[in-house]
Design a protein around this motif. Structure first.
Motif, mmCIF file in Angstrom:
data_model
loop_
_atom_site.group_PDB
_atom_site.id
_atom_site.type_symbol
_atom_site.label_atom_id
_atom_site.label_comp_id
_atom_site.label_asym_id
_atom_site.label_seq_id
_atom_site.Cartn_x
_atom_site.Cartn_y
_atom_site.Cartn_z
ATOM 1 N N ASN A 1 10.808 6.053 0.662
ATOM 2 C CA ASN A 1 12.114 3.856 0.245
ATOM 3 C C ASN A 1 12.239 4.665 2.794
ATOM 4 O OD1 ASN A 1 12.390 4.552 -1.614
ATOM 5 N ND2 ASN A 1 14.906 5.269 -1.398
ATOM 6 N N SER A 2 12.928 5.159 3.507
ATOM 7 C CA SER A 2 12.325 5.416 4.763
ATOM 8 C C SER A 2 11.414 4.953 4.893
ATOM 9 C CB SER A 2 12.308 6.685 5.304
ATOM 10 O OG SER A 2 13.716 7.525 4.999
ATOM 11 N N ILE A 3 9.727 5.086 4.527
ATOM 12 C CA ILE A 3 8.811 4.385 5.142
ATOM 13 C C ILE A 3 8.557 2.966 4.751
ATOM 14 C CG2 ILE A 3 6.244 4.453 4.321
ATOM 15 C CD1 ILE A 3 6.330 7.272 4.249
ATOM 16 N N GLU A 4 8.953 3.475 3.317
ATOM 17 C CA GLU A 4 9.579 1.477 3.051
ATOM 18 C C GLU A 4 9.484 0.380 4.220
ATOM 19 O OE1 GLU A 4 10.455 -0.320 -0.290
ATOM 20 O OE2 GLU A 4 9.661 0.803 -1.622
ATOM 21 N N ALA A 5 11.231 1.130 4.883
ATOM 22 C CA ALA A 5 11.533 0.793 5.516
ATOM 23 C C ALA A 5 10.971 0.480 7.206
ATOM 24 C CB ALA A 5 13.317 1.831 6.340
ATOM 25 N N ALA A 6 9.948 1.521 7.163
ATOM 26 C CA ALA A 6 9.007 0.928 8.504
ATOM 27 C C ALA A 6 8.588 -0.453 8.279
ATOM 28 C CB ALA A 6 8.556 2.162 8.730
ATOM 29 N N VAL A 7 7.806 0.031 7.007
ATOM 30 C CA VAL A 7 7.064 -1.960 7.383
ATOM 31 C C VAL A 7 7.788 -2.745 6.834
ATOM 32 C CG1 VAL A 7 5.535 -2.380 4.938
ATOM 33 C CG2 VAL A 7 5.757 -0.232 4.731
ATOM 34 N N ALA B 1 12.328 -7.538 5.493
ATOM 35 C CA ALA B 1 12.732 -6.673 4.656
ATOM 36 C C ALA B 1 13.205 -7.909 3.434
ATOM 37 C CB ALA B 1 14.067 -6.338 4.744
ATOM 38 N N GLY B 2 13.605 -9.033 3.375
ATOM 39 C CA GLY B 2 13.514 -10.219 2.348
ATOM 40 C C GLY B 2 12.584 -10.418 1.667
ATOM 41 N N LEU B 3 11.439 -10.231 2.146
ATOM 42 C CA LEU B 3 9.683 -10.898 2.132
ATOM 43 C C LEU B 3 9.403 -9.534 1.216
ATOM 44 C CD1 LEU B 3 8.133 -12.352 4.911
ATOM 45 C CD2 LEU B 3 8.967 -13.086 2.806
ATOM 46 N N VAL B 4 9.521 -8.351 1.175
ATOM 47 C CA VAL B 4 9.328 -6.831 0.786
ATOM 48 C C VAL B 4 9.718 -6.820 -0.618
ATOM 49 C CG1 VAL B 4 8.313 -4.638 1.015
ATOM 50 C CG2 VAL B 4 8.240 -5.865 2.818
ATOM 51 N N ASN B 5 11.449 -7.107 -0.596
ATOM 52 C CA ASN B 5 12.038 -6.533 -1.451
ATOM 53 C C ASN B 5 11.740 -7.496 -2.444
ATOM 54 O OD1 ASN B 5 13.853 -3.874 -1.205
ATOM 55 N ND2 ASN B 5 13.716 -5.013 0.997
ATOM 56 N N GLU C 1 2.975 -0.075 -11.971
ATOM 57 C CA GLU C 1 1.976 0.749 -11.841
ATOM 58 C C GLU C 1 1.417 0.639 -10.233
ATOM 59 O OE1 GLU C 1 0.098 -1.458 -14.816
ATOM 60 O OE2 GLU C 1 1.994 -0.954 -14.307
ATOM 61 N N TYR C 2 1.190 -0.362 -9.729
ATOM 62 C CA TYR C 2 0.448 -1.167 -8.647
ATOM 63 C C TYR C 2 1.343 -1.770 -7.225
ATOM 64 C CZ TYR C 2 -3.142 -2.017 -12.172
ATOM 65 O OH TYR C 2 -3.869 -1.747 -13.051
ATOM 66 N N TRP C 3 2.464 -1.672 -7.674
ATOM 67 C CA TRP C 3 3.838 -1.337 -6.104
ATOM 68 C C TRP C 3 3.141 -0.334 -5.633
ATOM 69 C CZ3 TRP C 3 5.458 -4.283 -3.283
ATOM 70 C CH2 TRP C 3 6.514 -3.825 -2.165
ATOM 71 N N LEU C 4 2.753 0.818 -4.969
ATOM 72 C CA LEU C 4 2.639 0.868 -4.321
ATOM 73 C C LEU C 4 1.216 1.115 -3.457
ATOM 74 C CD1 LEU C 4 3.997 5.046 -5.495
ATOM 75 C CD2 LEU C 4 5.498 2.921 -3.064
ATOM 76 N N PHE C 5 0.325 0.869 -4.479
ATOM 77 C CA PHE C 5 -0.644 0.386 -3.601
ATOM 78 C C PHE C 5 -0.387 -0.771 -2.927
ATOM 79 C CE2 PHE C 5 -2.207 2.869 -7.356
ATOM 80 C CZ PHE C 5 -2.562 3.711 -7.078
ATOM 81 N N ALA C 6 0.198 -2.131 -3.631
ATOM 82 C CA ALA C 6 -0.194 -3.105 -2.562
ATOM 83 C C ALA C 6 1.125 -2.979 -1.510
ATOM 84 C CB ALA C 6 1.324 -3.978 -3.313
ATOM 85 N N LEU C 7 2.172 -1.918 -1.082
ATOM 86 C CA LEU C 7 2.833 -1.242 -0.062
ATOM 87 C C LEU C 7 1.497 -0.961 0.951
ATOM 88 C CD1 LEU C 7 5.523 -1.787 1.291
ATOM 89 C CD2 LEU C 7 5.886 0.636 0.162
ATOM 90 N N GLY C 8 0.748 -0.106 0.203
ATOM 91 C CA GLY C 8 0.427 0.321 0.833
ATOM 92 C C GLY C 8 -0.464 -0.535 1.922
ATOM 93 N N ALA C 9 -1.044 -1.804 1.458
ATOM 94 C CA ALA C 9 -2.212 -2.673 1.330
ATOM 95 C C ALA C 9 -1.675 -2.982 2.835
ATOM 96 C CB ALA C 9 -2.905 -3.409 0.268
ATOM 97 N N LEU C 10 -0.504 -3.945 2.587
ATOM 98 C CA LEU C 10 0.375 -4.763 2.685
ATOM 99 C C LEU C 10 0.747 -4.181 4.109
ATOM 100 C CD1 LEU C 10 2.347 -7.426 3.649
ATOM 101 C CD2 LEU C 10 4.466 -5.961 2.746
ATOM 102 N N PHE C 11 0.759 -2.748 4.528
ATOM 103 C CA PHE C 11 1.076 -2.047 5.921
ATOM 104 C C PHE C 11 0.086 -2.110 6.430
ATOM 105 C CE2 PHE C 11 1.835 2.003 8.348
ATOM 106 C CZ PHE C 11 3.272 1.388 9.121
ATOM 107 N N ILE C 12 -1.545 -1.928 5.881
ATOM 108 C CA ILE C 12 -2.199 -1.316 6.850
ATOM 109 C C ILE C 12 -2.879 -3.098 7.265
ATOM 110 C CG2 ILE C 12 -5.110 -1.130 6.174
ATOM 111 C CD1 ILE C 12 -4.380 1.286 4.365
ATOM 112 N N GLY C 13 -2.568 -4.404 6.630
ATOM 113 C CA GLY C 13 -3.118 -5.497 6.905
ATOM 114 C C GLY C 13 -2.297 -5.984 8.144
ATOM 115 N N VAL C 14 -1.075 -5.726 7.886
ATOM 116 C CA VAL C 14 -0.117 -5.972 9.006
ATOM 117 C C VAL C 14 -0.104 -5.023 10.830
ATOM 118 C CG1 VAL C 14 2.206 -5.581 9.530
ATOM 119 C CG2 VAL C 14 1.764 -6.148 7.502
ATOM 120 N N THR C 15 -0.707 -3.757 10.345
ATOM 121 C CA THR C 15 -1.320 -3.275 11.379
ATOM 122 C C THR C 15 -2.549 -3.926 11.973
ATOM 123 O OG1 THR C 15 -0.423 -0.982 10.251
ATOM 124 C CG2 THR C 15 -1.912 -0.555 12.356
#
Length: 359
Positions: A289-295, A312-316, A328-342
């Protein structure tokens, strides 16, 4: 119109456009609880599910704003803000559990065959004391942790790891039944708040308005701090802390103040989250959850205050859709989103919008 003149016009129009969009969004948010009060058969009626979902996202927006104050301005990447959010939620949950239990013990204590309240539960039937706990629990923890961390000049990745370890330790502690916080089930079954039915339309609308007011107040406070001398010193701490020390400033006090303030804002957000969602358990302290907040902050654009709210609005919003359509794919999507933003949006969505506005 030549290019320099076009850029000047865009820069002057930018704040007006931003204020206009912000006012429109605020008007829509104010209208939501009012529309919720309409009869259910009215075409304009906003359902309890929609109001609760938006209210939950507003609570997350406050967390994103609080994290931006320490990460975007002071350069302190915290991976433990979920702990402060959960502590505020647990403090409110204790009061709501006492309200639901009446003169008896909370339901989970009766189930575990407890015969009396633990000492740290005393006074939690009083709403004002519960509000004090909402502020004191995350605030004092942040004060103690921050004092020793900043005194030892811990920063960078080491600070992030320590905050993540802190929230993980808190989660393990609250999972235990003997700690008196409901174990892995946490608190649920809330019925009343300040004597009002917690599921009533009026109560839901009031909680939503309180959340919106806290968000607007936090945003105003953030802008005031960012534009003050204090904010400029914080930015100097982020960009060149050693040079700041050579100029005669002690950065420890500045970092400790913004760190504690950020934790308190998270605790207040958690306190408003619990009565709207109806449950609080140790999973809210999960490092994920804390990592999500950083995203959220990274996606929106750190150091902008407005950007993290957008993130926060977009991700949630994406999470609400993904967890129903493809859970089952949410965490993969979250990781891809963080990498893409970076890689492609180092300044976030706000940076992209500003860049387009200058073209």
């Amino acid at each position: 119109m030549n290019q320099p003149l076009a850029i000047t016009v865009a820069q002057k129009a930018g704040p007006k456009v931003t204020l206009g969009v912000g006012a429109l969004v605020l008007a829509v948010l104010i209208a939501l609880p009012l529309l919720h009060l309409l009869p259910a058969d009215n075409v304009l009626h906003v359902s309890a599910y929609t109001l609760t979902l938006v209210g939950k996202i507003l609570c997350y927006c406050i967390v994103a704003l609080a994290l931006d104050l320490v990460w975007g301005y002071a350069g302190l990447l915290s991976l433990g803000h979920g702990l402060f959010f959960a502590l505020g939620g647990y403090a409110m949950g204790m009061y709501l559990s006492r309200e639901a239990a009446g003169d008896g013990l909370p339901a989970f204590m009766s189930f575990l065959a407890w015969t009396e309240l633990p000492w740290y539960w005393y006074g939690t039937s009083n709403f004002l004391w519960a509000l004090c706990l909402v502020v004191l629990a995350p605030g004092l923890l942040a004060l103690v942790f921050g004092f020793f961390a900043f005194r030892s000049r811990i920063k960078g990745v080491y600070f992030s790891i320590m905050t993540q370890a802190l929230t993980f330790a808190g989660m393990l502690l609250f999972f235990r039944n003997e700690t008196g916080f409901g174990g892995n089930n946490g608190f649920t079954g809330f019925t009343r708040i300040l004597g009002f039915d917690i599921t009533a339309q009026g109560t839901r609308a009031a909680l939503f308005i309180a959340t919106l007011a806290l968000l607007v107040g936090s945003l105003y406070l953030g802008f005031k701090l960012a534009r003050s001398k204090f904010g400029r010193v914080l930015t100097a701490v982020r960009d060149a802390e050693n040079r700041l020390m050579f100029c005669g400033y002690d950065p420890r006090g500045y970092k400790l103040f913004i760190w504690v303030l950020s934790a308190v804002l998270c605790g207040l957000a958690g306190a408003l989250y619990v009565p709207q969602v109806g449950i609080i358990n140790p999973s809210e302290m999960s490092p994920t959850n804390s990592i999500e907040a950083a995203v959220w902050v990274a996606l929106g654009g750190r150091g902008t205050l407005i950007g993290p709210l957008l993130g926060a609005g977009l991700v949630n919003g994406m999470k609400s859709w993904f967890t129903v359509a493809f859970p089952e794919y949410w965490l993969f999507a979250l990781g891809a989103l963080f990498i893409g933003v970076t890689l492609y949006l180092p300044k976030g969505v706000i940076g992209l919008l500003r860049k387009r506005g200058e073209q």
